[in-house]
Every structure is written in structure tokens, then in C-alpha cells.
Design an enzyme around this catalytic site. Structure first.
Site, short mmCIF file in Angstrom:
data_model
loop_
_atom_site.label_atom_id
_atom_site.label_comp_id
_atom_site.label_asym_id
_atom_site.label_seq_id
_atom_site.Cartn_x
_atom_site.Cartn_y
_atom_site.Cartn_z
N LYS A 21 0.83 -1.20 0.00
CA LYS A 21 0.00 0.00 0.00
C LYS A 21 0.88 1.26 0.00
CE LYS A 21 -3.74 -0.49 2.46
NZ LYS A 21 -4.32 -0.73 3.80
N ARG A 91 -3.08 3.17 8.49
CA ARG A 91 -3.40 2.02 7.62
C ARG A 91 -2.25 1.04 7.59
NH1 ARG A 91 -4.66 4.90 1.98
NH2 ARG A 91 -5.86 2.99 1.67
N GLY A 100 -7.71 -9.29 6.37
CA GLY A 100 -8.00 -9.77 7.71
C GLY A 100 -6.89 -9.49 8.70
N MET A 102 -5.49 -6.33 9.76
CA MET A 102 -5.97 -5.35 10.72
C MET A 102 -6.81 -4.30 10.02
SD MET A 102 -3.72 -2.45 12.21
CE MET A 102 -4.82 -1.09 12.05
N ARG A 335 -3.65 -1.24 -6.58
CA ARG A 335 -2.85 -2.48 -6.57
C ARG A 335 -3.32 -3.35 -7.73
NH1 ARG A 335 -5.75 -4.73 -1.11
NH2 ARG A 335 -7.83 -4.29 -1.84
N HIS A 453 -5.51 -43.28 -1.93
CA HIS A 453 -6.08 -43.86 -3.14
C HIS A 453 -7.20 -42.97 -3.69
CE1 HIS A 453 -8.86 -46.52 -5.37
NE2 HIS A 453 -7.73 -46.98 -5.89
N ARG A 616 3.01 -48.99 -17.74
CA ARG A 616 3.70 -49.56 -16.58
C ARG A 616 3.17 -50.97 -16.31
NH1 ARG A 616 2.92 -46.73 -10.86
NH2 ARG A 616 0.86 -47.68 -11.06
N SER A 762 11.57 -42.88 -15.86
CA SER A 762 10.49 -42.00 -15.43
C SER A 762 10.54 -41.96 -13.90
CB SER A 762 9.14 -42.54 -15.90
OG SER A 762 8.11 -41.71 -15.44
N ASN A 766 6.15 -40.07 -6.23
CA ASN A 766 5.34 -40.41 -5.04
C ASN A 766 6.09 -41.42 -4.19
OD1 ASN A 766 3.42 -38.84 -6.22
ND2 ASN A 766 2.03 -40.52 -6.73
N ASP A 767 6.49 -42.53 -4.83
CA ASP A 767 7.23 -43.55 -4.08
C ASP A 767 8.60 -43.04 -3.66
OD1 ASP A 767 5.92 -46.00 -3.47
OD2 ASP A 767 5.64 -46.30 -5.61
N CYS A 829 6.49 -38.99 -13.47
CA CYS A 829 5.07 -39.30 -13.54
C CYS A 829 4.41 -39.30 -12.17
CB CYS A 829 4.84 -40.62 -14.25
SG CYS A 829 5.58 -42.02 -13.40
N TYR A 849 10.19 -34.39 -20.07
CA TYR A 849 8.75 -34.15 -19.93
C TYR A 849 8.29 -34.39 -18.50
CZ TYR A 849 8.06 -39.23 -19.83
OH TYR A 849 8.10 -40.54 -19.48
P1 ADP Z 1 -7.78 -2.02 3.55
O1 ADP Z 1 -6.39 -2.48 3.41
O2 ADP Z 1 -8.63 -2.86 4.43
O3 ADP Z 1 -8.41 -1.70 2.22
P2 ADP Z 1 -7.29 0.78 3.82
O4 ADP Z 1 -6.08 1.20 4.57
O5 ADP Z 1 -7.20 0.82 2.35
O6 ADP Z 1 -7.69 -0.64 4.35
O7 ADP Z 1 -8.48 1.66 4.32
C1 ADP Z 1 -9.81 1.33 4.08
C2 ADP Z 1 -10.61 2.52 3.65
O8 ADP Z 1 -10.46 3.57 4.57
C3 ADP Z 1 -10.18 3.11 2.34
O9 ADP Z 1 -10.71 2.44 1.26
C4 ADP Z 1 -10.75 4.51 2.45
O10 ADP Z 1 -12.11 4.48 2.09
C5 ADP Z 1 -10.61 4.81 3.90
N1 ADP Z 1 -9.41 5.64 4.08
C6 ADP Z 1 -8.16 5.25 4.32
N2 ADP Z 1 -7.34 6.33 4.39
C7 ADP Z 1 -8.11 7.41 4.21
C8 ADP Z 1 -7.87 8.83 4.13
N3 ADP Z 1 -6.65 9.32 4.27
N4 ADP Z 1 -8.90 9.62 3.91
C9 ADP Z 1 -10.15 9.12 3.74
N5 ADP Z 1 -10.45 7.84 3.78
C10 ADP Z 1 -9.44 6.97 4.01
MG MG Z 2 5.37 -46.32 -7.65
MG MG Z 3 -7.83 -0.54 0.95
#
Ligand code: ADP
Ligand code: MG
Ligand code: MG
Length: 873
Positions: A21, A91, A100, A102, A335, A453, A616, A762, A766-767, A829, A849
């Protein structure tokens, strides 16, 4: 050492240091896009935090405040200033995107005092207190770990009280009220007031991001995705822009192309008067990005322009986040976008056509394993959303299956004859279940690993399979399946299996057939232009061979003849052959099999005209063929003029303590040369028969499991003598080759000797893996999970080739083999033949191959092309 970089100091190639990011925010600044200013604390800062016993050192704190100072100068705003307070977002962002890990904190810097004075001056009290209550909510969740429900409950109670459903209908006073209540909750949870000093808020938040690197979700995600713990996460601190400051503001996410279909058209959603996660949180229904063109045409135009600019710059489809504040557009993230396999291929092909990337670049963009999605039926995603899994096993063979359950292979076959779509449920499967496995739409076992199997056969057949689902209790007598939650399923009840995730569902779920589009063909043709490694398939039947051809193979690298022995009308002859003591009876039984076997080979040669078919010789331990039921034993006894108990004691005598190391492979042909004679006859006669029809058979005879040259010599002589005899009888000559599998460490160690008598090797990885590690393929899954849990192993050596150990043997055997037989042809194989990182390894060590299940052929083709391209980089 420098631990903090302002966005202006970074660029897109600094992901290791700034995280994905941070690096991309810096890059967007560099190419002139409107990005709110900010700075990034590096991943090294995170690692230092851990090295310093989870404290941010004074040095790092000073660097942070220095950059904060610059930011204040630049923005003309000050933290804690009630006139014009600088508010921030905090962020997280590691090198690889880690969902997931943070959550983001927004509106950091607000306090009671600034909120009040700012509201008075700014005039929009609703906006200010909306921001403040969000900040308290996020800070509580992310920094303090207080359950979100406390806050959500307050909002929903207030809405109920007022009889409204939409957050937008909350008034300024409501927002003020919420803020007050949130602060009370905050205090009640830990007896601590909500921090009022912005700098304290900031450092606590940065610390929380560092801490989140090691939360449970993050650790699990890293393990699943091979991300090292040592990477650490960066933290981005950025000036806020406000999508929630009225109806001329908003926030959204968009892709430069459609991530589901690949269509070259802006795709995304936005919400007016909203902030942060509102778009994905589902509180309000977002609008399609197209409609922005009507509401704010200039903003839409500008955003489209940036979208194209970013895509041209990164030369790939982008996933972007943006916010509009009072009609002004800000870019907050970009990204490379995640996409379906279907979209990945279309985008790759289109980007070549548009002249944006080279063919090599396009090939490297697609993850080979992703192609799997295109080759199997899948669940309808909408339908899947509403389903809950009752159990989870190993994702043994991909695809999706919905059907009625049956507990024996025979019952499945019976049901399928009646047109029922059946799922075979077993503790584990054995070779005699083949017919039922073939008739089933999916296979579920409660025992066995990725190379059990059931798993191997299912992958070969392209059947969806979930194996080793040990939380399910199977009662064969009553034909019931009991889930951990106590729910009982009877024969005929519906289950759904997701062989791509290992999930098992206790209900019907709609499925979709695979679609192989034109782009898929085009893309594979490009891959074939680059690769030098051949790709063959493991195929035992004409149906599988045809499948393999459709997926673009150059030959069959492994035809397992034992599957041909198991068919209903044959296994009786096979049993006679094994049980009898009488050589004459044995020869008779074998001769019953000969014509059937010959027919099998004729079929394969015809389909594979001009392409190699590697056959085989009989490989599995003999006892796998033995009868089980009283009736089967009795029938056999009658046919052989033996008593039931004589047959039983023969069966007893054939049982082995460790069948994996027992009487199997070439050892069978050494005990019963008649079998090798028969198989040779079947192959050569079949070759002669088809060549009369103008077909060119290319038989390769493969002797399994040798550990010594003399074993190969002994069997080779049988093959050569028999072949000569057949050709003399018929007066027709055909070409054939004889080679061996290298699948014991001893055969690899002595490969220079063995190669003198072999046209080809060949590698049976696995074996070879089993014997190199010394653990059984059938039992390893029972303890390997402990190995992963304790970080002793990072991955399953049966799925991904162990390049250091097993790979060392392969590499050595290649060199040794070529030293005495420079023309030796080399292949592999094992299951690894369809696993991308293993394919790359096989390319590097100089194999000719790889051979894999038909359904992994496109994956192997792409992986082989990538291996070649990477080699030239
Ligand atoms: P994630 O990785 O979960 O996408 P982000 O760091 O991208 O988290 O933040 C999630 C959302 O928070 C962004 O999509 C945006 O909508 C909001 N956000 C983050 N930074 C700012 C900022 N500087 N100003 C306004 N909104 C922000
Ligand atoms: Mg075998
Ligand atoms: Mg984001």
C-alpha cells in the site's frame, strides 16, 4: 537508520520496505495523482518493534514526529488544533496483501475539545460527530480489541427508537448523542477515558498495527499462503479526506477491468456521503460506478483518466480506492487486482493485443494453479453464500459436486444407472471401488491424505474429492453419516462437496459447468510457443486419454495397468491367477485376461496415434485384488477346485505387514514372469493390430520399482524374447522402447548402471518421496499436521516436491543416467508433475517431460512455459 519515509520519498519498487500500500501510494504521488499527503513507517520499523520487546523505540518515535511536523507544514493544519485540526488515517500494509490482518483507523486526532470547537466553526456538526463516533468505534476495535457489537448495538437501538433504517437519516444531534454513548461504553469496558491527546492516539494506533502482524488471523493467513513471519508490516499515516462531508462527497472502490469476466470496462461501486468501509460493509447499497457519470460527470471523467493512467503505468488491471470530498477526487489506493481465472486469461490476452505487455509478461501474470478453476464444475457463488459447511477435509481433487450420498461403490453404480447423481461416501477407497468412483459425481472420505487412493484416483478422473474429513463419522452398517454437530445423513440424502476448499455442505447447492473460452486456447498456444519441457498425462482409459488430448498433451506418461485388472469381468480371472498353486491354472487365467488387455492397448494406441504411450507393468501388491465376501471366496474356491478354507488361508498368507514395502512393482513379475509375458504379448499384438489400420503406435514399456540393474535385466529379457516371438508369429515388426521407473533411492544412486539397460527413466516421485523420507504415503497425513503446527515442515512433500532431498536424488540420477547413456529420455510421472514449483524444478534439472493427471495438463503447460521464461530473465 531511516524508519519513516514520506510518500514523496518512496516508489512502487520499495514494497519490501514500505509494504504494498505504501509503495503504491508513493508511486501515485510520483506520477502526479491527487493523493492525500502522508508518510510510511517501514517494515523494518515493525521488525525493530519486535526486536525491542514490543516497544516502539524513541528513535522511531522521533522520526515519526519529524514527519508529522512536515505534514503539518504541508497541509497548513495542526494536530489538536481546534481551528483547523489535522486528522489522520492509520493504515496497515505488508508486502503481500493480507486480508484480515488489521482494520484501518480513520479520523484520528479528534478529541472532545477539537470536535466541539471545530463543529462550531465548521458549522457541520453532523459531519464532525459522525467522524468522531467512527474514530472511537475503530480505535476501540483495533487498538483495544473491544467487541464491535457494543457499538453496533447502540446504533441499531437508536435507529429503532427513531424508526429509521438508514444511517443517513441520523441527525447532527444523533451523532453527538452516539459519540457520548460510545465514550461511555469505552470507559465502562476498561475504566479508562478515551485518550484525548492526538499524539498518544497516534502512537497507540501504530503500535496496534505492529501488534496485529502477529494476531491469530494473520498467522493462519501467512501459513496458508507461504508468507514468512520475518516480513513484518508497514504502517501508513495519511491526512484524512472526507467522503462523509455531505452530498457532494462520497467514497468508492473500482477495478480498471471487470475482475469476473475481464471485460475492458471500469467496474466498481461508490456511496455518496460515506466514509471508509461503508461501501463493503453492506450498511447501504452502493451504486454502480457508471452512475457517477450522471451525478458528477467531471469527477467521473477524471477518475476514468486516472484509471487508464494507472493501468498503463502498472501494465496490469488495477484495483483502486478513492474518495470524493466536496467534489474533489482523491486516490487512496491502487494495486494489481485479484481476478477469476477466466478474467485473468482474457486480460492477459487483451493486454498483449493492446501492445501493453509482451507475451512473456502475459504468461508470467497468470498463476498456473488458477487455471484449475476453468477445468472443473464450480458452485454458483450466490448459492454458496447462503450455505454453511458441516465439515472440512482436505481439498483433494478440485471442483464442486452436489448429489445424493451412497456408502458403497456398488450402491453408487446402481443409483447412477437409475439416473441419480450420486456422491460416494467411504472411510477410504480401494482399487475395487473404481467403477463406483467413476460413476459418482464426487467422493468423500473420512480417512487418508492428499495422495490416498481416493485422492489420486479422483484427481486422475477429474472427480471432485474431499478426503480425510475425520470429523465425520461413517456407520457402514446403518448407512449413516454423522456430522460433528450431530446431524445424521442417510443414504439418498443430499450433500455438496467443494473439492477446491475441502468444505462439505449438508444440502444441495447449484453448480456451474466449466467454460473453456477462446482466450484459454489462445493463451495456452502462447505458452506452448515458449516451453521446452514436454507435457504428458497419466491416463489409463480411452476416456482419460481423450480428455488429455483435449487438454493438449504430447503423450501418455503413465498408463497404470492394474486399473485394467480390476474391472468386474476381469478380477475373477486375476483372483484365480493369484490364488492358484497350479501353474497350468495360472496360465489359463492369464490367458483369459490377455485379449481384454490387448483391447485396452489397442484403444489407447488408436487415440494416441503417433504419440508415446508409456505402459507400466502390473504394480500394486497382489492382496489388493483378493476377494472379501464369503460368496466371492466360495465362487473362487469352486472355480479352482479348492475348499473355502484353503482359499482363505492363501489369502491370509498373502497379507503383508507393510504392503508399501512389500510384494509389489517388478517383484510381482519376478515371482510370476507369466504376467510380464502376457502384458508384453498384449502390447505388441495390440501395436501390430493397430499398425495394420495405418495407425502408428509408440509403445514404451515401463518396469516399476526396481532397485537393482539385475531386476531390470531379468524382466527386460522376458519382454524382448516375448516381443520377438510375437513379431515372428505375425511377421510384422513394430518399434517399442523399454525403460524403468526410478522410484527407490537405490535406483537413483545407481542410475548410471541402470541407464545402460534403459531407453528411458520415469521418476516416480510419489514412491521416491515416501522412500526417501521413510514414511508411508497412506499414513503420513496422520502426523504431518503436527509437523505443520510445530513449523517443523512448511509444506506437504507429497504435494510439492522436496527439492533439497528428493530433488537431489532426481538431479543426481539425471546426471548419472546421462553419463552412461547420453540418449536416455527422461520424465516424471508422480503427482508432482502437475505442481508448478515442481515443474519448474524438473525443467531446471533437464527432464524431457512431466506427466500429470489430464486435469492438470494446462497447469503444467503454463508452469513449463514460465520456467523457461524465468530461466532467460
Ligand atoms: P484495507 O487495506 O482494508 O483496504 P485501507 O487502509 O485501504 O484498508 O483503508 C480502508 C478505507 O479507509 C479506504 O478504502 C478509504 O475508504 C478509507 N481511508 C483510508 N485512508 C483514508 C484517508 N486518508 N482519507 C479518507 N479515507 C481513508
Ligand atoms: Mg510407484
Ligand atoms: Mg484498501
Amino acid at each position: 537508520m531511516k524508519f519513516v519515509y514520506s510518500f514523496k520519498e518512496g516508489n512502487k519498487d520499495m514494497k519490501d520496505l514500505l509494504g504494498g500500500k505504501g509503495a503504491n501510494l508513493a508511486e501515485m504521488v510520483n506520477i502526479g495523482l491527487p493523493v492525500p499527503s502522508g508518510f510510511t513507517v517501514t517494515t523494518e520499523g515493525c521488525n525493530k518493534y519486535y526486536a525491542d520487546n514490543e516497544v516502539i523505540s524513541d528513535d522511531v518515535i522521533n522520526q515519526i514526529f519529524e514527519k508529522l511536523n512536515e505534514l503539518e507544514q504541508l497541509s497548513g493544519k495542526r494536530m489538536g488544533d481546534s481551528d483547523n485540526p489535522l486528522l489522520l488515517s492509520v493504515r496497515s500494509g505488508s508486502r503481500a496483501s493480507m486480508p484480515g490482518m488489521m482494520d484501518t483507523i480513520l479520523n484520528l486526532g479528534l478529541s472532545d475539545k477539537t470536535a466541539e470547537e471545530f463543529a462550531n466553526r465548521h458549522g457541520d456538526k453532523r459531519f464532525i460527530y459522525d467522524s468522531y463516533r467512527r474514530f472511537i468505534q475503530m480505535f476501540s476495535d483495533v487498538v483495544k480489541g473491544y467487541p464491535k457489537q457494543h457499538f453496533e448495538k447502540i446504533i441499531s437501538e437508536l435507529k429503532k427508537e427513531k424508526g429509521i433504517t438508514d444511517d443517513l437519516d441520523l441527525t447532527a444531534d444523533d451523532m453527538y448523542d452516539l459519540t457520548r454513548k460510545f465514550k461511555d461504553v469505552y470507559f465502562s469496558l476498561d475504566g479508562e477515558e478515551f485518550p484525548q491527546d492526538p499524539k498518544v492516539q497516534l502512537i497507540e494506533s501504530i503500535t496496534a498495527v505492529f501488534r496485529s502482524w502477529n494476531n491469530e488471523r494473520a498467522i493462519i493467513y501467512r501459513r496458508m499462503n507461504d508468507i514468512p513471519n520475518s516480513w513484518g508490516t508497514a504502517v501508513n499515516i495519511q491526512e484524512m479526506v472526507y467522503g462523509n462531508s455531505g452530498n457532494n462527497s462520497g467514497t468508492g472502490v473500482a477495478f480498471t477491468r471487470n475482475p469476473a469476466t475481464g471485460e475492458n470496462k471500469l467496474y466498481g461501486e461508490y456511496l455518496i456521503n460515506a466514509q471508509g468501509e461503508d461501501v463493503v460493509a453492506g450498511i447501504r447499497t452502493p451504486q454502480s460506478i457508471d452512475t457517477l457519470a450522471n451525478i458528477m460527470p467531471e469527477v467521473y471523467e477524471e477518475f476514468s483518466k486516472y484509471s487508464r493512467k494507472l493501468e498503463n503505468h502498472y501494465k496490469d488491471m488495477q484495483d483502486m480506492e478513492f474518495t470524493i470530498e466536496n467534489g474533489k477526487l482523491f486516490m487512496l489506493q491502487t494495486r494489481n487486482g485479484k481476478r477469476t481465472a477466466h478474467a485473468a486469461l482474457k486480460i492477459a490476452v487483451d493486454l498483449i493485443d493492446e501492445g501493453l505487455i509482451t507475451e512473456e509478461e502475459a504468461l508470467l501474470k497468470v498463476e498456473p494453479n488458477q487455471l484449475d478453476q476453468l477445468l472443473h464444475p464450480n458452485f454458483d457463488l450466490e448459492a454458496l453464500k447462503n450455505a454453511t459447511a458441516i465439515a472440512r477435509g482436505l481439498a483433494a481433487s478440485p471442483g464442486a459436486a452436489t448429489g445424493q450420498i451412497y456408502f458403497t461403490a456398488e450402491d453408487v453404480t446402481e443409483a447412477s444407472k437409475k439416473g441419480i447423481v450420486a456422491i460416494l461416501v467411504r472411510e477410504d477407497t480401494s482399487p475395487e471401488d473404481i467403477q463406483g468412483m467413476n460413476d459418482a459425481i464426487g467422493i468423500l472420505t473420512s480417512r487418508g491424505g492428499m495422495t490416498s487412493h481416493a485422492a489420486v484416483v479422483a484427481r486422475g478422473m477429474g472427480r471432485c474429492c474431499v478426503s480425510g474429513c475425520d470429523s465425520l463419522k461413517i456407520d457402514l452398517n446403518n448407512k449413516t453419516l454423522t456430522a460433528k454437530n450431530g446431524k445424521v445423513f442417510n443414504e439418498g440424502d443430499y450433500l455438496s462437496l467443494d473439492g477446491s476448499t475441502g468444505n462439505v455442505y449438508g444440502e444441495k447447492i447449484k453448480t456451474k459447468e466449466p467454460e473453456i473460452s477462446g482466450d484459454f486456447e489462445k493463451f495456452m498456444a502462447i505458452a506452448d510457443k515458449f516451453r521446452t519441457l514436454g507435457v504428458r498425462a497419466n491416463a489409463d482409459t480411452v476416456r482419460e486419454a481423450k480428455q488429455a488430448l483435449a487438454y493438449g498433451v504430447e503423450g501418455i506418461g503413465l498408463c497404470r495397468t492394474e486399473h485394467m485388472f480390476f474391472e468386474e469381468n476381469r478380477v475373477f480371472s486375476v483372483r484365480k491367477m493369484i490364488i492358484t498353486d497350479d501353474e497350468e491354472v495360472r496360465n489359463e487365467a492369464i490367458n483369459e485376461i490377455l485379449p481384454m488387455q490387448r483391447q485396452d492397448f489397442e484403444g489407447l494406441f488408436e487415440v494416441m496415434d503417433r504419440k508415446s504411450v508409456t505402459i507400466r507393468y502390473l504394480d500394486p501388491p497382489l492382496h489388493e485384488f483378493l476377494p472379501h465376501t464369503g460368496k466371492e471366496i466360495n465362487d473362487l474356491a469352486k472355480a479352482l477346485n479348492m475348499t473355502d478354507s484353503e482359499v482363505k488361508s492363501r489369502i491370509e498368507g498373502l497379507k503383508e505387514v507393510n504392503p508399501m514395502m512389500g510384494h509389489r512393482g517388478c517383484r510381482i513379475a519376478i515371482t510370476y514372469p507369466e504376467i510380464a509375458v502376457m502384458q508384453t504379448r498384449a502390447i505388441i499384438e495390440a501395436a501390430i493390430n493397430v499398425s495394420k489400420k495405418g495407425i502408428k503406435p509408440v509403445p514404451e514399456i515401463m518396469i516399476p520399482l526396481i532397485s537393482d540393474l539385475s531386476e531390470l535385466k531379468y524382466i527386460k529379457k522376458i519382454v524382448v524374447d516375448t516381443a520377438k516371438e510375437v513379431m515372428k508369429e505375425t511377421g510384422v515388426n513394430v518399434d517399442y522402447h523399454i525403460g524403468t521407473m526410478v522410484e527407490t533411492p537405490r535406483a537413483a544412486l545407481l542410475a548410471d548402471e541402470v541407464a545402460k539397460e534403459a531407453d528411458f527413466f520415469s521418476f516416480g516421485t510419489n514412491d521416491l518421496t515416501q522412500m526417501t523420507y521413510g514414511f508411508s504415503r497412506d499414513d503420513a497425513s496422520k502426523f504431518l499436521t503436527d509437523y505443520y503446527d510445530k513449523s517443523i515442515f512448511e509444506r506437504d512433500p507429497f504435494a510439492k516436491l522436496d527439492q533439497e532431498g528428493v530433488g537431489h536424488l532426481v538431479e543426481m540420477a539425471v546426471k548419472k543416467g546421462k553419463s552412461t547413456n547420453p540418449n536416455i529420455h527422461l520424465g516424471i510421472c508422480g503427482e508432482h508433475g502437475g505442481e508448478p514449483s515442481s515443474v519448474e524444478f524438473f525443467h531446471k534439472v533437464g527432464l524431457d517431460y512431466v506427466s500429470c493427471s489430464p486435469f492438470r495438463v494446462p497447469i503444467a503447460r503454463l508452469a513449463a512455459a514460465q520456467a523457461k521464461i524465468k530461466e532467460q530473465l
